[in-house]
Write an enzyme that holds these catalytic residues in place. Structure first.
Site, PDB file in Angstrom:
ATOM      1  CG  ASN A  86       3.992  47.731   1.682  1.00 55.43           C
ATOM      2  OD1 ASN A  86       3.811  46.539   1.449  1.00 55.43           O
ATOM      3  ND2 ASN A  86       4.920  48.450   1.056  1.00 55.43           N
ATOM      4  CE  LYS A 138       7.935  48.100   3.101  1.00 58.17           C
ATOM      5  NZ  LYS A 138       9.116  48.926   3.268  1.00 58.17           N
ATOM      6  CG  HIS A 175       7.090  50.317  -2.167  1.00 54.97           C
ATOM      7  ND1 HIS A 175       8.406  50.089  -1.857  1.00 54.97           N
ATOM      8  CD2 HIS A 175       6.493  50.746  -1.033  1.00 54.97           C
ATOM      9  CE1 HIS A 175       8.599  50.360  -0.565  1.00 54.97           C
ATOM     10  NE2 HIS A 175       7.446  50.757  -0.042  1.00 54.97           N
ATOM     11  CD  GLU A 207      10.699  48.076   0.111  1.00 60.51           C
ATOM     12  OE1 GLU A 207       9.744  47.280   0.072  1.00 60.51           O
ATOM     13  OE2 GLU A 207      10.976  48.751   1.125  1.00 60.51           O
ATOM     14  CD  GLU A 256       6.363  54.419   1.129  1.00 59.18           C
ATOM     15  OE1 GLU A 256       5.836  54.092   2.184  1.00 59.18           O
ATOM     16  OE2 GLU A 256       6.906  53.611   0.361  1.00 59.18           O
ATOM     17  N   GLY A 265      12.365  52.020   6.426  1.00 60.47           N
ATOM     18  CA  GLY A 265      12.982  50.949   7.209  1.00 60.47           C
ATOM     19  C   GLY A 265      14.255  51.355   7.927  1.00 60.47           C
ATOM     20  CB  SER A 304      10.885  55.415   9.858  1.00 59.35           C
ATOM     21  OG  SER A 304      11.885  54.611   9.262  1.00 59.35           O
TER      22      SER A 304
HETATM   23  P1  13P Z   1       8.774  51.452   6.987  1.00 56.27           P
HETATM   24  O1  13P Z   1       7.527  51.945   7.700  1.00 56.27           O
HETATM   25  O2  13P Z   1       9.211  50.090   7.470  1.00 56.27           O
HETATM   26  O3  13P Z   1       9.856  52.470   6.982  1.00 56.27           O
HETATM   27  O4  13P Z   1       8.345  51.217   5.461  1.00 56.27           O
HETATM   28  C1  13P Z   1       7.690  52.230   4.794  1.00 56.27           C
HETATM   29  C2  13P Z   1       7.226  51.700   3.504  1.00 56.27           C
HETATM   30  O5  13P Z   1       8.005  51.431   2.614  1.00 56.27           O
HETATM   31  C3  13P Z   1       5.775  51.501   3.329  1.00 56.27           C
HETATM   32  O6  13P Z   1       5.475  51.245   2.010  1.00 56.27           O
END
Ligand code: 13P
Length: 247
Positions: free
Chosen positions: A9, A11, A94, A96, A166, A172, A211
């Site tokens: 992803n 983003k 997601h 976010e 997640e 992150g 992560s």
């Molecule tokens: P990270 O791998 O940067 O923690 O992000 C995970 C994520 O949100 C994938 O959709």
């Protein structure tokens, strides 16, 4: 029985030209893998991504889609356009999107239905926030999110769905759930699917995300119920991402 699936992803990273560069670097590094590999660039980079992916085993995914077919919805895009761009998977719900763009369990469910109707495979995201984890309600939260996301979905469509667990506090942050913890919560999610769809729950692939990287991928992927990963930061460099794919 469940084919592993590792998705990147990206983003809001990678312009169209950067997308092409990253895909060109990634292609030879994941060529021979038995794992299903998906990359999910920004919507505005999908056209460039499609061209760069020609002849490769890497599948294309989008990070979002709207639940209406077409019309006066400024700034949104529809399933038909994604299909025309060669998109096979779409991330839905997601954290976010839930946090910054008012995505709710209801809109997630509508998007899941529209994607399935149009022939896109949803990657449905669920996961608890830190406060929920601290209060010991992780299982309840992910079970509820899973059931609401899948509400009304036909049993025959269940195998097209991927679920990504997640934990929001792990995204992150460099903090991962332990592999045992992640596996336990993913079992809860599978159990919630089983309560509605019986044995079809055994074919649903459930990813871990948060992560996940080259260092911890093998341990996470060795767990009985973890079928893949949804990778953020570690998917933005070809070499790092290929190490996760080739865990
Ligand atoms: P990270 O791998 O940067 O923690 O992000 C995970 C994520 O949100 C994938 O959709």
């Amino acid at each position: 029985m469940r084919k592993p699936i590792i998705a990147g992803n990206w983003k809001m990273n990678m312009t169209p030209s950067e997308t092409v560069k990253l895909i060109r670097e990634l292609k030879p590094l994941v060529e021979g893998t038995n794992t299903e590999v998906v990359v999910c660039p920004m919507a505005v980079s999908l056209f460039a991504a499609k061209e760069a992916l020609a002849g490769s085993n890497i599948r294309l995914g989008a990070q979002n889609v709207y639940f209406e077919d077409a019309g006066a919805y400024t700034g949104e895009w529809n399933c038909d356009s994604l299909l025309e761009l060669g998109v096979e998977y779409v991330i839905i719900g997601h954290s976010e999107r839930r946090q910054y763009f008012n995505e709710s369990d209801e809109t997630v469910n509508k998007k899941v239905h529209k994607a399935l109707q149009k022939g896109l495979k949803p990657i449905v995201c669920v996961g608890e926030q830190l406060e929920q984890k601290q209060k010991g309600v992780t299982a309840e939260v992910v079970r509820m999110q899973t059931k609401l996301a899948l509400e009304g979905v036909r049993a025959s469509d269940i195998e097209s769905i991927v679920i990504a667990y997640e934990p929001v506090w792990a995204i992150g942050t460099g903090m991962t759930a332990t592999s045992a913890e992640a596996n336990m919560t993913i079992r809860e999610i599978r159990q919630a699917v089983r309560e509605r769809y019986a044995d079809a729950a055994d074919v649903v692939r459930i990813q871990y995300g948060g992560s996940m990287n080259a260092k911890n991928a093998a341990e996470l992927m060795a767990m009985s119920d973890i079928d893949g990963g949804l990778i953020g930061g570690a998917s933005l460099k070809a070499e790092d991402f290929s190490k996760v794919v080739n865990y």
